[in-house]
Design a protein around this motif. Structure first.
Motif, PDB file in Angstrom:
ATOM      1  N   PRO A  57       0.832  -1.198   0.000  1.00 13.30           N
ATOM      2  CA  PRO A  57       0.000   0.000   0.000  1.00 13.30           C
ATOM      3  C   PRO A  57       0.871   1.253   0.000  1.00 13.30           C
ATOM      4  N   ILE A  58       0.408   2.214  -0.726  1.00 12.61           N
ATOM      5  CA  ILE A  58       1.143   3.476  -0.813  1.00 12.61           C
ATOM      6  C   ILE A  58       0.899   4.238   0.485  1.00 12.61           C
ATOM      7  N   PRO A  59       1.951   4.595   1.190  1.00 14.41           N
ATOM      8  CA  PRO A  59       1.734   5.317   2.454  1.00 14.41           C
ATOM      9  C   PRO A  59       1.091   6.676   2.194  1.00 14.41           C
ATOM     10  N   VAL A  60       0.066   6.933   2.948  1.00 14.46           N
ATOM     11  CA  VAL A  60      -0.645   8.202   2.817  1.00 14.46           C
ATOM     12  C   VAL A  60      -0.300   9.037   4.050  1.00 14.46           C
TER      13      VAL A  60
END
Length: 156
Positions: A57-60
Motif C-alpha cells: 500500500p502506498i503510504p498516505v
C-alpha cells in the motif's frame, strides 16, 4: 483409522491416435500445463498459479491536527516574547533597583513620621507655656428606674 479412496490418474496421450487428437499449445486452457509425472508420463494438469505478492500500500500522509499547527505557530511567538521580556528586564534592572530602594525609603519615612508626629505634637503643646488644662468634674444623680436625672458640672 481413516481410509482414503485411491483414485486412478488417467492421462491423455499427446501423440495423435485414431481416437484422440493431440492438443496444440494454443488449445490448452489457462491454469492447465503440460507436466511430466515421476513415472515419465507427460500429461496435462491443473496447476496453482504462482502467488502474486499483494502490492504494497502506498503510504498516505496523515493530516496534521489543528492543535499541533497552532502550537507550532505559537512556539516562536512565545519564545520571542520571553526573550524580549528578558532583554527589557536587563535594560530596566538599574532603574528597578533604584525604584525599589526609593520605595523602601518612602516606607521608612512614613513609619518614622507615624511615630514622630505624635511625639512632636506632645512636646509642642507643653512648650507653649500655658497652664495645665482645667479639670471638669460632673456629678449626675437619678432616682428610680425612669426618674429624671440631674447633674452638676464643676470647673476647677
Amino acid at each position: 483409522m481413516h481410509s482414503e479412496t485411491a483414485y486412478e490418474i488417467t492421462t491423455i496421450p499427446l501423440q495423435p491416435s485414431p481416437t484422440h487428437g493431440a492438443m496444440l499449445p494454443h488449445e490448452i486452457p489457462p491454469g492447465v500445463q503440460l507436466v511430466t509425472l515421476p513415472g515419465g508420463i507427460r500429461t496435462l494438469a491443473y496447476t496453482q498459479p504462482p502467488a502474486v505478492p499483494a502490492p504494497q500500500p502506498i503510504p498516505v500522509a496523515a493530516p496534521i491536527p489543528t492543535w499541533a499547527k497552532t502550537t507550532a505557530l505559537l512556539t516562536p511567538t512565545i519564545g520571542g516574547g520571553v526573550a524580549a521580556a528578558g532583554i527589557g528586564l536587563s535594560y530596566a534592572a538599574p532603574g528597578l533597583i533604584a525604584m525599589s530602594q526609593a520605595l523602601w525609603a518612602a516606607v521608612a519615612l512614613i513609619a518614622a513620621g507615624a511615630i514622630a508626629l505624635p511625639l512632636l505634637l506632645g512636646i509642642g503643646r507643653r512648650s507653649t507655656g500655658r497652664a495645665a488644662p482645667a479639670r471638669i468634674t460632673q456629678n449626675i444623680t437619678a432616682t428610680g428606674l425612669f426618674g429624671k436625672a440631674t447633674g452638676t458640672i464643676n470647673h476647677h
